[in-house]
Design a protein around this motif. Structure first.
Motif, PDB file in Angstrom:
ATOM      1  N   LEU A 164       0.833  -1.209   0.000  1.00 59.97           N
ATOM      2  CA  LEU A 164       0.000   0.000   0.000  1.00 59.97           C
ATOM      3  C   LEU A 164       0.864   1.253   0.000  1.00 59.97           C
ATOM      4  O   LEU A 164       0.537   2.243  -0.662  1.00 59.97           O
ATOM      5  CB  LEU A 164      -0.932  -0.003   1.212  1.00 59.97           C
ATOM      6  N   GLY A 165       1.966   1.218   0.755  1.00 54.53           N
ATOM      7  CA  GLY A 165       2.862   2.370   0.768  1.00 54.53           C
ATOM      8  C   GLY A 165       3.462   2.641  -0.594  1.00 54.53           C
ATOM      9  O   GLY A 165       3.507   3.786  -1.050  1.00 54.53           O
ATOM     10  N   ALA A 166       3.907   1.588  -1.278  1.00 51.01           N
ATOM     11  CA  ALA A 166       4.481   1.747  -2.612  1.00 51.01           C
ATOM     12  C   ALA A 166       3.441   2.241  -3.600  1.00 51.01           C
ATOM     13  O   ALA A 166       3.731   3.078  -4.472  1.00 51.01           O
ATOM     14  CB  ALA A 166       5.073   0.416  -3.081  1.00 51.01           C
ATOM     15  N   LEU A 167       2.220   1.735  -3.461  1.00 51.35           N
ATOM     16  CA  LEU A 167       1.139   2.174  -4.354  1.00 51.35           C
ATOM     17  C   LEU A 167       0.833   3.647  -4.149  1.00 51.35           C
ATOM     18  O   LEU A 167       0.695   4.415  -5.118  1.00 51.35           O
ATOM     19  CB  LEU A 167      -0.112   1.330  -4.090  1.00 51.35           C
ATOM     20  N   LEU A 168       0.746   4.060  -2.899  1.00 52.30           N
ATOM     21  CA  LEU A 168       0.459   5.462  -2.600  1.00 52.30           C
ATOM     22  C   LEU A 168       1.606   6.366  -3.026  1.00 52.30           C
ATOM     23  O   LEU A 168       1.384   7.471  -3.534  1.00 52.30           O
ATOM     24  CB  LEU A 168       0.184   5.621  -1.098  1.00 52.30           C
ATOM     25  N   ALA A 169       2.826   5.893  -2.840  1.00 58.48           N
ATOM     26  CA  ALA A 169       3.992   6.711  -3.199  1.00 58.48           C
ATOM     27  C   ALA A 169       4.055   7.001  -4.690  1.00 58.48           C
ATOM     28  O   ALA A 169       4.580   8.035  -5.113  1.00 58.48           O
ATOM     29  CB  ALA A 169       5.269   6.007  -2.744  1.00 58.48           C
ATOM     30  N   ARG A 170       3.511   6.087  -5.508  1.00 58.49           N
ATOM     31  CA  ARG A 170       3.539   6.287  -6.962  1.00 58.49           C
ATOM     32  C   ARG A 170       2.771   7.531  -7.396  1.00 58.49           C
ATOM     33  O   ARG A 170       3.022   8.075  -8.472  1.00 58.49           O
ATOM     34  CB  ARG A 170       2.958   5.062  -7.663  1.00 58.49           C
ATOM     35  N   PHE A 171       1.837   7.984  -6.577  1.00 60.11           N
ATOM     36  CA  PHE A 171       1.003   9.122  -6.952  1.00 60.11           C
ATOM     37  C   PHE A 171       1.583  10.446  -6.457  1.00 60.11           C
ATOM     38  O   PHE A 171       0.922  11.478  -6.524  1.00 60.11           O
ATOM     39  CB  PHE A 171      -0.411   8.938  -6.404  1.00 60.11           C
ATOM     40  N   HIS A 172       2.811  10.401  -5.950  1.00 57.89           N
ATOM     41  CA  HIS A 172       3.465  11.619  -5.466  1.00 57.89           C
ATOM     42  C   HIS A 172       4.740  11.860  -6.262  1.00 57.89           C
ATOM     43  O   HIS A 172       5.551  10.956  -6.452  1.00 57.89           O
ATOM     44  CB  HIS A 172       3.781  11.505  -3.968  1.00 57.89           C
ATOM     45  N   GLU A 173       4.908  13.080  -6.709  1.00 50.92           N
ATOM     46  CA  GLU A 173       6.057  13.429  -7.532  1.00 50.92           C
ATOM     47  C   GLU A 173       7.313  13.676  -6.698  1.00 50.92           C
ATOM     48  O   GLU A 173       8.407  13.271  -7.083  1.00 50.92           O
ATOM     49  CB  GLU A 173       5.743  14.680  -8.363  1.00 50.92           C
ATOM     50  N   ARG A 176      10.745  13.497  -1.394  1.00 47.88           N
ATOM     51  CA  ARG A 176      10.569  13.528   0.054  1.00 47.88           C
ATOM     52  C   ARG A 176       9.224  12.963   0.473  1.00 47.88           C
ATOM     53  O   ARG A 176       9.107  12.297   1.506  1.00 47.88           O
ATOM     54  CB  ARG A 176      10.723  14.958   0.570  1.00 47.88           C
ATOM     55  N   GLU A 177       8.196  13.227  -0.328  1.00 47.08           N
ATOM     56  CA  GLU A 177       6.871  12.708  -0.016  1.00 47.08           C
ATOM     57  C   GLU A 177       6.838  11.187  -0.142  1.00 47.08           C
ATOM     58  O   GLU A 177       6.278  10.492   0.708  1.00 47.08           O
ATOM     59  CB  GLU A 177       5.835  13.340  -0.944  1.00 47.08           C
ATOM     60  N   ARG A 178       7.446  10.673  -1.212  1.00 40.33           N
ATOM     61  CA  ARG A 178       7.491   9.220  -1.390  1.00 40.33           C
ATOM     62  C   ARG A 178       8.284   8.556  -0.272  1.00 40.33           C
ATOM     63  O   ARG A 178       7.892   7.501   0.239  1.00 40.33           O
ATOM     64  CB  ARG A 178       8.101   8.878  -2.750  1.00 40.33           C
ATOM     65  N   ALA A 179       9.392   9.191   0.105  1.00 35.31           N
ATOM     66  CA  ALA A 179      10.227   8.636   1.167  1.00 35.31           C
ATOM     67  C   ALA A 179       9.479   8.625   2.501  1.00 35.31           C
ATOM     68  O   ALA A 179       9.575   7.652   3.273  1.00 35.31           O
ATOM     69  CB  ALA A 179      11.516   9.441   1.296  1.00 35.31           C
ATOM     70  N   LEU A 180       8.721   9.675   2.769  1.00 34.17           N
ATOM     71  CA  LEU A 180       7.974   9.753   4.026  1.00 34.17           C
ATOM     72  C   LEU A 180       6.897   8.667   4.076  1.00 34.17           C
ATOM     73  O   LEU A 180       6.699   8.022   5.115  1.00 34.17           O
ATOM     74  CB  LEU A 180       7.333  11.134   4.169  1.00 34.17           C
ATOM     75  N   ILE A 181       6.201   8.458   2.960  1.00 29.72           N
ATOM     76  CA  ILE A 181       5.160   7.428   2.913  1.00 29.72           C
ATOM     77  C   ILE A 181       5.758   6.050   3.188  1.00 29.72           C
ATOM     78  O   ILE A 181       5.236   5.273   3.993  1.00 29.72           O
ATOM     79  CB  ILE A 181       4.460   7.446   1.542  1.00 29.72           C
ATOM     80  N   MET A 182       6.882   5.748   2.529  1.00 34.90           N
ATOM     81  CA  MET A 182       7.513   4.445   2.727  1.00 34.90           C
ATOM     82  C   MET A 182       8.099   4.315   4.129  1.00 34.90           C
ATOM     83  O   MET A 182       8.110   3.219   4.704  1.00 34.90           O
ATOM     84  CB  MET A 182       8.591   4.216   1.679  1.00 34.90           C
ATOM     85  N   PHE A 183       8.558   5.437   4.690  1.00 37.33           N
ATOM     86  CA  PHE A 183       9.075   5.404   6.067  1.00 37.33           C
ATOM     87  C   PHE A 183       7.987   4.968   7.032  1.00 37.33           C
ATOM     88  O   PHE A 183       8.213   4.112   7.899  1.00 37.33           O
ATOM     89  CB  PHE A 183       9.602   6.785   6.458  1.00 37.33           C
TER      90      PHE A 183
END
Length: 236
Positions: A164-173, A176-183
């Protein structure tokens, strides 16, 4: 800016996707390797001393019924461990899959459902194969009935929250946002697995194996998602 040019932007997106695929492949390979190593050590009994020392370190020397820390810590850990339970995960996955289907994101829905369901079957099959009993070294602070290796909570939390984290991160450019979601996805996964050891219902190696295999499984399903996206077929 050159990066705003459509062709350059598309090339950068492809490069980022290929780097992501390479990273996912690396995580999958390392996860499977670590799981195999832990399973081998556990089967030969070499991990017994490590497992016992960790479980005993989390209990009061005077009374193994008493976990270390104040009472509110035990209550908080019980809440955290529930985040990796079948009921919570089923509700979470069902809600996400339903939302994705309503949005006509059937590929993403397939990835989430496929990773989750296959993860459950894999976890249960491995428990039966290894047949490791639950710890009896310290009293268990929550009721459990299944076998111990690998930890289903640790494995399925890794599969589902990381997917779910990887899926959500795909929608952020922004990186830092992608890294925070995966964190946060990784943090929740770690907390859930650690809670199982604190509660005395899993050996530490059960949890380590669950994390390793769960991360590998999530990475493999990320590769499936990448291949589907790369195929160029648009979602209905």
């Amino acid at each position: 800016m050159l990066q705003k040019h459509p062709l350059i932007r598309a090339a950068l997106e492809r490069a980022r996707g290929e780097l992501g695929a390479l990273a996912a492949l690396t995580v999958a390979a390392l996860g499977l390797l670590v799981f195999a190593e832990i399973a081998d050590e556990m089967g030969e009994g070499d991990s017994h001393g490590f497992d016992e020392s960790i479980l005993l370190a989390l209990r009061s020397p005077a009374d193994t019924n008493d976990p270390i820390g104040p009472g509110w810590v035990e209550l908080g850990v019980a809440d955290i461990t529930a985040l990796g339970g079948y009921i919570v995960l089923t509700l979470l996955v069902s809600s996400v899959v339903g939302y994705l289907l309503i949005r006509n994101k059937w590929k993403n829905a397939l990835i989430v459902a496929g990773a989750s369901i296959s993860g459950v079957f894999l976890s249960e099959a491995l428990k039966v194969q290894f047949g490791r009993p639950r710890p009896e070294l310290v009293p268990q602070l929550t009721e459990v009935h299944s076998l111990s290796f690998p930890s289903g909570h640790a494995m399925l939390s890794a599969v589902i929250y990381l997917t779910l984290g990887a899926l959500l991160a795909r929608f952020h450019e922004r990186r830092r946002e992608r890294a925070l979601i995966m964190f946060y996805a990784v943090l929740v996964t770690i907390m859930i697995g650690a809670s199982r050891v604190y509660l005395g219902v899993h050996w530490p190696t059960d949890v380590l194996a669950g994390w390793a295999l769960g991360a590998a499984w999530a990475a493999l399903w990320w590769l499936v998602a990448w291949r589907l996206a790369r195929s160029g077929q648009k979602e209905n």
